[in-house]
Design an enzyme around this catalytic site. Sequence first.
Site, PDB file in Angstrom:
ATOM      1  N   HIS A  32       0.181  -2.323   6.763  1.00 34.79           N
ATOM      2  CA  HIS A  32       1.553  -1.853   6.453  1.00 34.79           C
ATOM      3  C   HIS A  32       2.259  -3.098   7.113  1.00 34.79           C
ATOM      4  O   HIS A  32       2.402  -3.153   8.525  1.00 34.79           O
ATOM      5  CB  HIS A  32       2.019  -0.907   5.761  1.00 34.79           C
ATOM      6  CG  HIS A  32       3.529  -0.584   4.943  1.00 34.79           C
ATOM      7  ND1 HIS A  32       4.617  -1.239   5.508  1.00 34.79           N
ATOM      8  CD2 HIS A  32       3.205  -0.615   4.067  1.00 34.79           C
ATOM      9  CE1 HIS A  32       5.537  -1.144   4.577  1.00 34.79           C
ATOM     10  NE2 HIS A  32       4.681  -0.986   3.314  1.00 34.79           N
ATOM     11  N   GLU A  75      -0.366   2.598  -1.408  1.00 37.97           N
ATOM     12  CA  GLU A  75      -1.123   2.269  -2.948  1.00 37.97           C
ATOM     13  C   GLU A  75      -1.538   3.742  -3.285  1.00 37.97           C
ATOM     14  O   GLU A  75      -2.495   3.584  -4.142  1.00 37.97           O
ATOM     15  CB  GLU A  75      -1.471   1.510  -2.740  1.00 37.97           C
ATOM     16  CG  GLU A  75       0.384  -0.296  -2.566  1.00 37.97           C
ATOM     17  CD  GLU A  75       0.920   0.259  -3.807  1.00 37.97           C
ATOM     18  OE1 GLU A  75       1.404   0.944  -4.485  1.00 37.97           O
ATOM     19  OE2 GLU A  75       1.634  -1.030  -4.119  1.00 37.97           O
TER      20      GLU A  75
HETATM   21  N1  ACO Z   1      -8.330  -4.589   5.261  1.00 35.81           N
HETATM   22  C1  ACO Z   1      -8.172  -5.320   6.382  1.00 35.81           C
HETATM   23  N2  ACO Z   1      -8.068  -5.566   7.552  1.00 35.81           N
HETATM   24  C2  ACO Z   1      -5.858  -6.332   7.097  1.00 35.81           C
HETATM   25  C3  ACO Z   1      -5.159  -4.775   5.807  1.00 35.81           C
HETATM   26  C4  ACO Z   1      -6.260  -4.492   5.024  1.00 35.81           C
HETATM   27  N3  ACO Z   1      -6.208  -3.656   4.304  1.00 35.81           N
HETATM   28  N4  ACO Z   1      -4.493  -5.467   6.862  1.00 35.81           N
HETATM   29  C5  ACO Z   1      -4.107  -5.775   7.325  1.00 35.81           C
HETATM   30  N5  ACO Z   1      -5.876  -6.909   8.014  1.00 35.81           N
HETATM   31  C6  ACO Z   1      -6.133  -7.043   8.986  1.00 35.81           C
HETATM   32  C7  ACO Z   1      -5.485  -8.712   9.089  1.00 35.81           C
HETATM   33  O1  ACO Z   1      -6.360  -9.354   8.494  1.00 35.81           O
HETATM   34  C8  ACO Z   1      -5.402  -8.474  10.154  1.00 35.81           C
HETATM   35  O2  ACO Z   1      -6.092  -9.092  10.409  1.00 35.81           O
HETATM   36  P1  ACO Z   1      -6.737 -10.608  11.713  1.00 35.81           P
HETATM   37  O3  ACO Z   1      -5.789 -10.495  12.757  1.00 35.81           O
HETATM   38  O4  ACO Z   1      -7.828 -10.612  11.988  1.00 35.81           O
HETATM   39  O5  ACO Z   1      -5.869 -11.563  11.018  1.00 35.81           O
HETATM   40  C9  ACO Z   1      -4.497  -7.628  10.942  1.00 35.81           C
HETATM   41  O6  ACO Z   1      -5.312  -6.715  10.207  1.00 35.81           O
HETATM   42  C10 ACO Z   1      -3.152  -7.536  11.130  1.00 35.81           C
HETATM   43  O7  ACO Z   1      -2.634  -7.702   9.490  1.00 35.81           O
HETATM   44  P2  ACO Z   1      -0.866  -7.735   9.847  1.00 35.81           P
HETATM   45  O8  ACO Z   1      -0.021  -8.411  10.107  1.00 35.81           O
HETATM   46  O9  ACO Z   1      -0.774  -5.794   9.971  1.00 35.81           O
HETATM   47  O10 ACO Z   1      -1.095  -8.310   8.385  1.00 35.81           O
HETATM   48  P3  ACO Z   1       0.745  -7.693   7.219  1.00 35.81           P
HETATM   49  O11 ACO Z   1       1.907  -7.839   7.906  1.00 35.81           O
HETATM   50  O12 ACO Z   1       0.609  -9.200   6.943  1.00 35.81           O
HETATM   51  O13 ACO Z   1       0.181  -7.371   5.703  1.00 35.81           O
HETATM   52  C11 ACO Z   1      -0.334  -5.598   4.167  1.00 35.81           C
HETATM   53  C12 ACO Z   1       0.855  -6.434   5.028  1.00 35.81           C
HETATM   54  C13 ACO Z   1      -0.296  -7.357   3.093  1.00 35.81           C
HETATM   55  C14 ACO Z   1      -0.061  -4.528   3.597  1.00 35.81           C
HETATM   56  C15 ACO Z   1      -1.846  -5.761   4.717  1.00 35.81           C
HETATM   57  O14 ACO Z   1      -2.414  -5.250   5.342  1.00 35.81           O
HETATM   58  C16 ACO Z   1      -2.561  -5.925   3.567  1.00 35.81           C
HETATM   59  O15 ACO Z   1      -2.931  -6.845   2.638  1.00 35.81           O
HETATM   60  N6  ACO Z   1      -3.595  -5.050   2.818  1.00 35.81           N
HETATM   61  C17 ACO Z   1      -3.737  -4.379   1.527  1.00 35.81           C
HETATM   62  C18 ACO Z   1      -3.368  -4.428   0.324  1.00 35.81           C
HETATM   63  C19 ACO Z   1      -2.424  -3.540   0.402  1.00 35.81           C
HETATM   64  O16 ACO Z   1      -2.378  -2.263   0.185  1.00 35.81           O
HETATM   65  N7  ACO Z   1      -0.687  -3.996  -0.282  1.00 35.81           N
HETATM   66  C20 ACO Z   1       0.385  -3.033  -0.495  1.00 35.81           C
HETATM   67  C21 ACO Z   1       0.947  -2.664   0.437  1.00 35.81           C
HETATM   68  S1  ACO Z   1       2.285  -1.507   0.445  1.00 35.81           S
HETATM   69  C22 ACO Z   1       3.262  -1.533  -0.790  1.00 35.81           C
HETATM   70  O17 ACO Z   1       3.515  -2.867  -1.104  1.00 35.81           O
HETATM   71  C23 ACO Z   1       4.085  -1.176  -1.647  1.00 35.81           C
END
Ligand code: ACO
Length: 358
Positions: free
Chosen positions: A245, A300
Site C-alpha cells: 500500500h 483487497e
Molecule cells: N508484490 C510484490 N512487490 C511489491 C508489491 C506487491 N504487492 N507492492 C509493492 N512491491 C514492491 C515494489 O515492486 C517495490 O519494489 P522495488 O523497490 O524492488 O521496485 C517496493 O515493493 C516498494 O513499492 P512501493 O513504493 O511501496 O509501492 P507503491 O506505493 O508504488 O505501490 C501498490 C502501492 C500499487 C498498492 C503496490 O503495493 C501494488 O502494486 N500492490 C498490488 C496491487 C494491489 O493490491 N492494489 C490494491 C491496493 S489497495 C487499494 O487501492 C484499494
Amino acid sequence: MTSGMDDVVAAETVLSQIDGEAGRLILRGYDIGNLAGRCSFEEVTDLLWTEVLEAGHDENLARAIGAGRALAFQRFSPLTPYIADLEPIEGMRFLLSAIGEGDDLAEPAALAGATGVAAAVAIRAAGGKEPVAPDAADRHARDVLRMATGGVADNAAADALETYLVTVMDHGLNASTFTARVVASTRAGLPSVLVAALSALKGPLHGGAPGPVLDMLDAIGSAENARPWINDALDRGERLMGFGHRVYRTRDPRADVLKGVVQGLSGRGERLGLAEAVEAAALDILSERKAGRRLDVNVEFYTALLLDAVGVPRSGFTPLFATGRVVGWLAHAGEQVASGRLIRPQSRYVGPMADAAA
Ligand code: ACO
C-alpha cells in the site's frame, strides 16, 4: 517530489484520516472498526455528507437513495443490450455516462443509488442475464446484492456486503478520490466526477485488484503450493495482488474488519484456510525479498473472499467497490467545490530547449 506524488498534500479534508504507521483509519472522528458492522450504508453516508454536501443530513436520505435506485433502473435497463459484451466495470462506466448534469439523477443521493444499480445491471448483463428491478424501500446494501445476484439476499449476506461498503467508503486522497477532486475543481459537475473517479478505480493497482486476488488463490490451489507459486511470481517480476500500500507501513486495518466478516459467514468462507496460508507465506517471502519495504496485506485481499462468499462474480468486485466509494468521491467533490480552487499543478520540463533539436 517523487513521480507518484507520495509526499504531496493536495487537499484539506474533514472526511477521513489514515495513520499509515499505526494502521488506523478514521472517518469523521470515528475509527473504521466502530462504524463497519455497526452502522448502515445510509447512516455512514449521512455522517460523511453532513455539512459537506447539500444532500447531507437529510432525514429522507435513505428514501432519496432508494428513489435514485428506482429512477436509475428505468434509465439503465433499456441500455443493457449495449453492454452485454463489456466487462462489468466498463458496462457500469457506460451506464453512468448516461446521466446528464442537471437531470434528476445528478443529485448526490440519486447518484449513490444509481451507482449501485449500474453495478448490479452491468454484472448481470456481462453474465447474459436480465436486470433485476430494485426495491426502493429496502436498505441499499441488501437491494444491491439482490439485484446483482438475482437471488433473495439473506440478512447475513446483506450485512456482510453492508460492512464492506462502509469499510471502503472513504480513504484519504487515493487515486480515484484525487481524480474526483480534480474533476470537481473544474466545475464539471457530479456525473462527470463519478465517471472519472470510476475510471481511475478500475486499474489493478487500485480498485481492480480483488478479482486477481481470487485468480491468484485459484492458481495456487493448496497451502503447500503457496511458497513456490509466490516465489515464481516474484521471480517473474510480478506483484502479489492484495499486498502493499502507498500509505500503510503496517497491516491495512480494513483487512481485519473484512476478514472477521468472512469468518462469521459460516459455510461460505471456503477459501479462508487457503487465503490464510497464502497470506502467511506471502508476508514471510516479501519480508525476505523486499527487506527495505514493509509490505503487508491490504483491503483487497479479504474483499475478494467476502464478495465471493456472498455470491458476487469476481468480475463484479470492482463495481461493488465503487458502490461504496461513490459516497467518498461525492463528499470530496463537495469539499473541493467549496474550496473554490481549480487544481492545476505544474510539471518540470526535462525536454530539449527551444531550437535545441534544430
Ligand atoms: N508484490 C510484490 N512487490 C511489491 C508489491 C506487491 N504487492 N507492492 C509493492 N512491491 C514492491 C515494489 O515492486 C517495490 O519494489 P522495488 O523497490 O524492488 O521496485 C517496493 O515493493 C516498494 O513499492 P512501493 O513504493 O511501496 O509501492 P507503491 O506505493 O508504488 O505501490 C501498490 C502501492 C500499487 C498498492 C503496490 O503495493 C501494488 O502494486 N500492490 C498490488 C496491487 C494491489 O493490491 N492494489 C490494491 C491496493 S489497495 C487499494 O487501492 C484499494
